[in-house]
Enzyme design. Structure first.
Site, PDB file in Angstrom:
ATOM      1  N   THR A  21      65.481  12.264  44.841  1.00 34.68           N
ATOM      2  CA  THR A  21      64.920  11.895  43.544  1.00 34.68           C
ATOM      3  C   THR A  21      64.389  10.468  43.499  1.00 34.68           C
ATOM      4  O   THR A  21      64.718   9.631  44.334  1.00 34.68           O
ATOM      5  CB  THR A  21      65.977  12.051  42.431  1.00 34.68           C
ATOM      6  OG1 THR A  21      67.016  11.090  42.624  1.00 34.68           O
ATOM      7  CG2 THR A  21      66.556  13.445  42.417  1.00 34.68           C
ATOM      8  N   ASP A  22      63.595  10.218  42.451  1.00 30.48           N
ATOM      9  CA  ASP A  22      63.142   8.860  42.166  1.00 30.48           C
ATOM     10  C   ASP A  22      64.199   8.169  41.301  1.00 30.48           C
ATOM     11  O   ASP A  22      65.264   8.745  41.026  1.00 30.48           O
ATOM     12  CB  ASP A  22      61.761   8.878  41.494  1.00 30.48           C
ATOM     13  CG  ASP A  22      61.734   9.598  40.160  1.00 30.48           C
ATOM     14  OD1 ASP A  22      62.816   9.821  39.557  1.00 30.48           O
ATOM     15  OD2 ASP A  22      60.631   9.933  39.697  1.00 30.48           O
ATOM     16  N   ALA A  23      63.914   6.981  40.833  1.00 26.51           N
ATOM     17  CA  ALA A  23      64.883   6.208  40.048  1.00 26.51           C
ATOM     18  C   ALA A  23      65.249   6.899  38.737  1.00 26.51           C
ATOM     19  O   ALA A  23      66.319   6.651  38.179  1.00 26.51           O
ATOM     20  CB  ALA A  23      64.343   4.812  39.769  1.00 26.51           C
ATOM     21  N   GLY A  24      64.396   7.791  38.252  1.00 25.41           N
ATOM     22  CA  GLY A  24      64.662   8.512  37.012  1.00 25.41           C
ATOM     23  C   GLY A  24      65.410   9.817  37.205  1.00 25.41           C
ATOM     24  O   GLY A  24      65.634  10.549  36.246  1.00 25.41           O
ATOM     25  N   ILE A  26      64.343  12.427  38.968  1.00 27.85           N
ATOM     26  CA  ILE A  26      63.408  13.555  39.111  1.00 27.85           C
ATOM     27  C   ILE A  26      63.051  13.714  40.587  1.00 27.85           C
ATOM     28  O   ILE A  26      62.797  12.728  41.284  1.00 27.85           O
ATOM     29  CB  ILE A  26      62.147  13.322  38.257  1.00 27.85           C
ATOM     30  CG1 ILE A  26      62.540  13.349  36.777  1.00 27.85           C
ATOM     31  CG2 ILE A  26      61.075  14.348  38.563  1.00 27.85           C
ATOM     32  CD1 ILE A  26      61.419  13.038  35.829  1.00 27.85           C
TER      33      ILE A  26
END
Length: 145
Positions: A21-24, A26
């Site tokens: 995932t990314d920092a969010g 997702i």
């Protein structure tokens, strides 16, 4: 545990980890390609064809073409089902319909049409699908006749 569905599609369960995932939280778009690669590989393995033996015979498989559509994002800790369904093949290629579903509600997150080509490992040039792979495809590709 991976399994075959009544429609002939193979499903591989995959959990989304932080590394996906990314920092969010997702899932990064390229990770779906990894998930689909794993599902195709596990489909072949579940049918009794060992890819390692193919490497010894100078055979490799490469994605030649992919058309992908992202519908809804997967998120950290989601349990996914990734399908691999062979839909057509030729002398040196095989086409798959693949989907990534959220396991709990089977919502479609991503789908792709993938063409995989058989190549000579040493040269990268196209080569005929080996007999065991041809037989596997003959037995698993649904005809519309």
């Amino acid at each position: 545990m991976a399994e075959r569905q009544s429609n002939g599609a193979f499903e591989l369960p995959i959990r989304v980890y932080i590394e996906d995932t990314d920092a969010g939280g997702i899932v990064f778009h390229a990770k779906y390609l990894h998930y689909m690669e794993r599902a195709r590989t596990e489909w072949v393995r579940s049918c009794g064809v060992g890819l390692r033996a193919g490497l010894a015979d100078n055979i490799s498989y490469v994605v030649q073409r992919m058309n992908i559509h992202y519908s809804v994002p997967a998120r950290l800790d989601d349990q996914l089902l990734v399908t691999a369904e062979p839909v057509a093949f030729g002398r040196v290629w095989m086409d798959f319909k693949q989907r990534v579903l959220r396991a709990d509600d089977r919502a479609l997150l991503c789908e792709a049409d993938v063409r995989v080509a058989c190549v000579a490992l040493d040269s990268g040039r196209p080569r005929r699908l080996p007999e065991n792979m041809q037989a596997l495809l003959v037995n698993n590709v649904q005809t519309t006749e």
